[in-house]
Design an enzyme around this catalytic site. Structure first.
Site, mmCIF file in Angstrom:
data_model
loop_
_atom_site.group_PDB
_atom_site.id
_atom_site.type_symbol
_atom_site.label_atom_id
_atom_site.label_comp_id
_atom_site.label_asym_id
_atom_site.label_seq_id
_atom_site.Cartn_x
_atom_site.Cartn_y
_atom_site.Cartn_z
ATOM 1 N N THR A 99 -5.829 -10.202 -59.890
ATOM 2 C CA THR A 99 -6.766 -9.310 -60.577
ATOM 3 C C THR A 99 -6.610 -9.409 -62.081
ATOM 4 O O THR A 99 -5.625 -9.939 -62.588
ATOM 5 C CB THR A 99 -6.550 -7.862 -60.111
ATOM 6 N N GLU B 218 -10.999 -10.149 -50.222
ATOM 7 C CA GLU B 218 -10.872 -8.699 -50.437
ATOM 8 C C GLU B 218 -10.741 -7.898 -49.152
ATOM 9 O O GLU B 218 -10.161 -6.812 -49.142
ATOM 10 C CB GLU B 218 -12.088 -8.204 -51.222
#
Ligand code: GLU
Length: 624
Positions: A433, A472
């Site tokens: 991220t 995800e």
């Protein structure tokens, strides 16, 4: 350009200042007076002529950008200089991070954006989180051949099953329409140029590539794009991604519909349903369930931000499906009721660890996608509930972990000690991220965290398009408890920890903060706020300070510097510490913060990491 003047080695806030040198050979870097000069050879990966120039701190006016990457920050700065808005710059920076941080960011993933609109005085959010395809069965994580859950890594991570319907491109389009002045095409152009021109491979990129080499090698497109002879391209070489340059150009022309209802979407779906592996791979790559209708039906909703009052400040965060706003907010509410102060930093840190253990217990019990499950957000963030949680925390002694969840039921009349902790669940969130913070000259603020989940996402590159698909959906619970709010459901968004945050003081924005780091994002953002708001640190110190993260587990995960500084004192409270990962791996740091402080006199202090994840880069439009 600001960077033509000086080259600064990314070795801490007290960075060396380096003179321009002739090409080739060793050269001497001049240090600020009193410090020893340092000699670099051409092969030295710290050689600032190989690594792009980074400044972790910038102070000035007229707009600011903070991100993990100097190319991305420079692009954002140029947008601001030309009068672009914070939203314009945020999209341009994020697109650039898709080039230089392709293992963490890009249009194959999702994220959450917080925006302060100076003309209206309001904070809003856009939810660009991925969704589960409508065909995804509830037992999607069970191997049909064995009836057993897929091993998490590599099978589940490196799979089509884990790929959620990506939200980043739609979020960009929406942010530009709501608050931007640039067309999508113009916002993506600098990143397209960067992808074509290439960037210099630094140690972080090389390390992350090597850590992914085995699974990238299993996919033709990933192998061809990211590997050189089966390994990372050498530090100091130039990494060019012409496919991504073309993809950005085309998306700029055709609009994001090209992904959501056009040909690019078809490419994505084909690769999710039938990931193209090399013939001789041993990696099992379970195919996924995405259809073109999932892309067509995808939305990036506006969500009301979470808001808590902390010491008279308004702290805004991201609402479900992120657990960021609620968990940071609940912890702050708890801490406000406890004796936290710079006069007793060790007790304050003990209370910080206890508050997050409680808030993580409540997160596990209550947080999921609020479009699918009932999340008692108001109660979780209520003063009454914070009182009930705070009253069970012992100022002198750590509670045995895991602690049980509280009862956010509106009845907070007595001090109830929660009973019966849930069995701890393996934390499988990635440590990847990226976060960026932007302020423009009008005072608009963006705090934006985006991700493709694990570093390297699913490992699947869309052939000839130059970007990786996310994994995800592994943020859904991988066990199947009936009352788990984060169970897989078709169309649902997996629970996130991303915590883009904006702090307001007297109705004006004061701080924009965020970080990567899976579930440690929550504690990193909280710890930076605690350092800044309670422990008397300025923003630079607050970001640099060593970190620890207690997510309701037996031991506290802490950076070695934290253990060295506080481990002895805090173990007297009953805390035990373990370091986050092996030194030299990308998991040895906690978080990578990018933050901006807006002072009352108009001065902006942009701060990135001096060291973690190779150091970040901050810049202001008019340096002081
Ligand atoms: N997927 C995680 C989340 O949404 C973030 C992963 C990371 O930070 O590496 O919370």
């Amino acid at each position: 350009m600001r960077r033509a003047r000086l080259a600064t080695a990314a070795i801490g806030i007290t960075a060396l200042v380096v003179a321009t040198v002739p090409a080739g050979g060793a050269f001497v870097a001049a240090a600020p007076s009193g410090e020893r000069a340092r000699t670099f050879t051409a092969e030295d990966p710290d050689n600032p002529r190989l690594a792009p120039v980074k400044d972790p701190v910038a102070i000035g006016r007229g707009g600011a950008v903070s991100s993990v990457d100097p190319e991305a920050t420079a692009i954002g700065l140029r947008v601001l200089r030309r009068g672009g808005t914070a939203a314009d710059a945020a999209v341009a920076v994020a697109a650039a991070l898709g080039v230089t941080e392709p293992y963490s960011a890009g249009i194959g993933g999702g994220g959450f954006l917080l925006h302060y609109d100076a003309s209206k005085g309001t904070v809003s959010t856009i939810d660009g989180r991925e969704t589960a395809p409508m065909d995804m069965p509830r037992d999607a994580f069970i191997d049909p051949e064995t009836g057993e859950p897929y091993p998490f890594s590599p099978d589940l991570v490196t799979s089509g099953v884990s790929v959620g319907v990506p939200g980043t491109a739609l979020l960009w389009g929406k942010a530009l329409r709501r608050w931007g002045s640039l067309s999508l095409d113009r916002a993506l152009t600098p990143a397209a140029r960067l992808a074509k021109r290439g960037f210099i491979v630094d140690r972080t990129f090389a390390l992350q590539t090597d850590e992914n080499a085995e699974r990238f090698a299993a996919f033709e497109a990933s192998r061809d794009l990211f590997l050189t002879d089966g390994a990372a391209p050498p530090v100091g070489s130039r990494f060019v991604n012409t496919d991504l340059a073309r993809t950005y150009r085309k998306m700029g022309n055709k609009g994001v519909e090209w992904l959501y209802s056009g040909r690019l979407g078809r490419n994505v779906v084909r690769n999710v349903r039938n990931p193209r592996t090399v013939p001789d791979t041993d990696l099992p790559v379970p195919p996924g369930f995405m259809r073109r209708s999932d892309l067509r039906d995808y939305t990036a909703p506006n969500r009301r931000p979470t808001k808590v009052d902390y010491l008279g400040l308004d702290v805004y965060g991201m609402a479900p499906p992120s657990s960021g706003g609620s968990t940071v907010g609940e912890s702050l509410n708890i801490l406000e009721r406890l004796p936290v102060s710079k006069r007793n930093p060790v007790t304050s840190l003990h209370l910080y660890l206890e508050s997050t253990a409680a808030a993580f217990a409540d997160r596990a019990a209550n947080l999921g996608d609020s479009d699918f499950v009932n999340v008692p957000l108001r109660e979780l963030l209520s003063d009454g509930f914070a009182g009930e949680r705070a009253c069970t925390i012992d100022v002198d002694e750590a509670a045995p972990k895991p602690v049980a969840e509280g009862s956010p039921d509106g009845d907070y009349s007595v001090c109830k000690r929660a009973q019966g902790a849930r069995a701890p669940v393996a934390d499988t969130e990635g440590m990847s991220t990226t976060h960026l913070s932007v302020v423009d000259r009008r005072g608009d603020v963006v705090s934006y965290t985006l991700t493709i989940e694990q570093t390297g996402g699913s490992g699947i590159t869309v052939p000839r398009r130059g970007f990786l698909l996310n994994n995800e959906l592994t943020d859904f619970s991988t066990v199947y408890e009936a009352d788990d709010p984060n169970r897989i459901q078709p169309g649902k968004r997996p629970r996130s920890s991303m915590s883009p945050t904006i702090v307001m003081r007297d109705g004006e924005p004061w701080l924009a903060v965020g970080s990567p780091g899976g579930s440690t994002i929550i504690t990193t953002v909280l710890q930076v706020l605690l350092n800044r708001l309670d422990l008397g640190m300025n923003l630079v110190e607050a970001v640099e300070a060593p970190r620890a993260t207690q997510r309701n587990t037996g031991s506290v995960v802490a950076e070695q510097d934290f253990i060295d500084l506080y481990g002895g004192d805090l173990s007297e409270f009953g805390h035990e510490f373990v370091p986050p990962g092996d030194p030299g791996t990308s998991g040895s740091d906690i978080g990578a913060v990018a933050a901006i402080e807006l002072r009352r006199n108009g001065t902006l202090v942009a701060v990135a990491e001096p060291d973690r994840r190779g150091g970040g880069d901050a810049a202001v439009v008019e340096p002081r």
